[in-house]
Design a protein around this motif. Structure first.
Motif, PDB file in Angstrom:
ATOM      1  N   UNK A  42       0.838  -1.196   0.000  1.00 28.33           N
ATOM      2  CA  UNK A  42       0.000   0.000   0.000  1.00 28.33           C
ATOM      3  C   UNK A  42       0.872   1.244   0.000  1.00 28.33           C
ATOM      4  N   UNK A  43       0.400   2.288  -0.613  1.00 25.58           N
ATOM      5  CA  UNK A  43       1.125   3.541  -0.673  1.00 25.58           C
ATOM      6  C   UNK A  43       1.250   4.127   0.729  1.00 25.58           C
ATOM      7  N   UNK A  44       2.461   4.292   1.247  1.00 24.00           N
ATOM      8  CA  UNK A  44       2.599   4.801   2.628  1.00 24.00           C
ATOM      9  C   UNK A  44       2.276   6.281   2.740  1.00 24.00           C
ATOM     10  N   UNK A  45       2.223   6.986   1.600  1.00 24.76           N
ATOM     11  CA  UNK A  45       1.938   8.409   1.662  1.00 24.76           C
ATOM     12  C   UNK A  45       3.184   9.230   1.993  1.00 24.76           C
ATOM     13  N   UNK A  46       3.035  10.531   1.967  1.00 24.30           N
ATOM     14  CA  UNK A  46       4.155  11.425   2.243  1.00 24.30           C
ATOM     15  C   UNK A  46       4.253  11.695   3.738  1.00 24.30           C
ATOM     16  N   UNK A  47       5.466  11.894   4.232  1.00 25.41           N
ATOM     17  CA  UNK A  47       5.603  12.245   5.655  1.00 25.41           C
ATOM     18  C   UNK A  47       5.049  13.645   5.891  1.00 25.41           C
ATOM     19  N   UNK A  48       4.669  13.942   7.108  1.00 25.99           N
ATOM     20  CA  UNK A  48       4.135  15.288   7.403  1.00 25.99           C
ATOM     21  C   UNK A  48       5.184  16.356   7.123  1.00 25.99           C
ATOM     22  N   UNK A  49       4.755  17.431   6.534  1.00 23.28           N
ATOM     23  CA  UNK A  49       5.667  18.516   6.185  1.00 23.28           C
ATOM     24  C   UNK A  49       6.064  19.310   7.422  1.00 23.28           C
ATOM     25  N   UNK A  50       7.373  19.588   7.532  1.00 22.13           N
ATOM     26  CA  UNK A  50       7.888  20.389   8.648  1.00 22.13           C
ATOM     27  C   UNK A  50       8.302  21.743   8.084  1.00 22.13           C
ATOM     28  N   UNK A  51       7.641  22.772   8.494  1.00 26.09           N
ATOM     29  CA  UNK A  51       7.935  24.109   7.981  1.00 26.09           C
ATOM     30  C   UNK A  51       9.222  24.644   8.586  1.00 26.09           C
ATOM     31  N   UNK A  52       9.951  25.417   7.790  1.00 26.43           N
ATOM     32  CA  UNK A  52      11.187  26.043   8.249  1.00 26.43           C
ATOM     33  C   UNK A  52      10.880  27.406   8.848  1.00 26.43           C
ATOM     34  N   UNK A  53      11.837  27.913   9.602  1.00 26.37           N
ATOM     35  CA  UNK A  53      11.620  29.221  10.232  1.00 26.37           C
ATOM     36  C   UNK A  53      11.454  30.312   9.191  1.00 26.37           C
ATOM     37  N   UNK A  54      12.167  30.197   8.059  1.00 28.53           N
ATOM     38  CA  UNK A  54      12.052  31.206   7.011  1.00 28.53           C
ATOM     39  C   UNK A  54      10.686  31.169   6.338  1.00 28.53           C
ATOM     40  N   UNK A  55      10.001  30.018   6.404  1.00 27.12           N
ATOM     41  CA  UNK A  55       8.661  29.930   5.826  1.00 27.12           C
ATOM     42  C   UNK A  55       7.614  30.609   6.705  1.00 27.12           C
ATOM     43  N   UNK A  56       7.894  30.678   8.018  1.00 29.19           N
ATOM     44  CA  UNK A  56       6.911  31.182   8.969  1.00 29.19           C
ATOM     45  C   UNK A  56       7.188  32.607   9.415  1.00 29.19           C
ATOM     46  N   UNK A  57       8.465  33.016   9.320  1.00 27.69           N
ATOM     47  CA  UNK A  57       8.851  34.317   9.871  1.00 27.69           C
ATOM     48  C   UNK A  57       9.618  35.098   8.796  1.00 27.69           C
TER      49      UNK A  57
END
Length: 363
Positions: A42-57
């Motif tokens: 079965x397709x395990x799917x993608x791991x959860x995305x971890x946002x970087x500090x530059x993406x948030x701030x």
């Protein structure tokens, strides 16, 4: 564990890696079986995305931008140091370098500055990609090699979107600093190609250490002059010009000035010019083969042939060292000789034509 050394069935069913574990914990393998053989996973799917500090701030993004620009700026400074050092530091300057010892200062400065310049461009590009470029996880299913026209249009749009996502248009400081770093980094390559490859052969092989009046010296650890009376019929001397051992670049000068002195005898010389440029049947020729520059030195007294050991080019010493066999195309250049007041052999003139291998600038 039972008394006979076997495990209980319940333990076998729960141990990871056994068939029983799949039945008890199907989520461990997610295997769909048909007839006991695994068919697909079965397709395990993608791991959860971890946002970087530059993406948030935005402040963190600007900080990353300044860091990337600083690395590109250091690269520019290192490149300028390379260019200035190339012209400012004498190639003959040596200094003691910790960890290296006595070394050529120009080579050390040029090597370090060029390495720092390239390293900072690489570090800046990597830091840019890791902090500011998109890092979202994307899965793409396999598709036929031939893309449809619609897919091609989408590819162009994707590239355009990627250019916009790289924030080059939004952050011009980083764009200009990268352009400056890459542009300056190309200058050392141009300088090296233009002036770092040394003189062209036509300017180098046309001039040797030989000058008018220089004595012919035995090529030995203790050079001594040669009396004309010492050169008997059939004898061979390997000679160098007087004073060459005191020059700064001894090996380079010796490689061009090497001469072979042969007692041929006037009766065996067939060319008037060769006889006039010699002295009483003694002639001197460049020892550097005109094929690829190997040292000739195998003289056959009975045939008056001079042989190059590398590719068997053969020169007739009785006929102005003309080529009679092998890949060489030109005769060996003759050194005009005479004697001084004390009877020692001296050069009557330097070589009047370039020595060594043929090359495209030779007339």
């Amino acid at each position: 564990m039972t008394e006979n050394g076997t495990e209980p069935a319940s333990d076998q069913m729960s141990r990871p890696g056994t068939a029983g574990s799949l039945e008890k914990h199907p989520e461990a393998g997610q295997v769909e079986a048909l007839g006991g053989m695994p068919e697909r996973f079965a397709n395990p799917g993608l791991p959860p995305h971890v946002s970087r500090s530059a993406d948030l701030d935005e402040a963190a993004a600007r900080r990353a931008e300044r860091q990337v620009a600083t690395l590109f700026g250091i690269s520019m400074v290192a490149t300028l140091i390379f260019l200035v050092s190339y012209f400012a530091i004498d190639i003959k300057t040596y200094r003691f370098i910790p960890g290296i010892g006595q070394a050529n200062l120009s080579n050390v400065v040029l090597g370090v500055s060029l390495a720092v310049s390239l390293l900072c461009i690489g570090l800046g590009a990597v830091h840019w990609a890791k902090t500011l470029m998109p890092d979202t996880e994307i899965a793409e299913d396999r598709h036929p090699q031939r893309s449809s026209d619609e897919a091609r249009r989408e590819a162009v749009e994707t590239i355009a979107a990627g250019g916009a996502a790289s924030q080059l248009g939004r952050r011009p400081l980083m764009k200009y600093m990268l352009g400056g770093a890459l542009g300056l980094f190309a200058l050392p390559l141009v300088v090296q190609l233009a002036g770092g490859l040394g003189p062209v052969p036509g300017n180098d092989l046309s001039t040797t250490f030989w000058r008018k009046g220089m004595r012919l010296m035995r090529d030995s650890p203790t050079p001594t002059p040669i009396l004309a009376s010492d050169v008997t019929l059939g004898s061979v001397f390997h000679v160098m010009p007087e004073g060459i051992d005191k020059t700064e670049h001894v090996l380079e000068e010796k490689a061009k000035a090497a001469v072979i002195l042969i007692g041929v005898g006037n009766a065996n010389i067939l060319v008037p010019k060769e006889r006039d440029w010699g002295h009483d049947g003694v002639v001197a020729y460049s020892k550097i083969c005109t094929h690829v520059g190997c040292p000739v030195g195998l003289y056959e007294h009975r045939t008056h042939h001079l042989l190059c050991p590398c590719h068997q080019s053969t020169f007739d010493v009785s006929n102005d060292a003309a080529v009679i066999f092998g890949p060489a195309h030109r005769p060996l250049p003759q050194l005009k000789i005479t004697v001084d007041a004390e009877g020692y052999l001296i050069a009557a003139a330097p070589f009047l034509q370039p020595v060594g291998p043929s090359f495209w600038e030779r007339g």
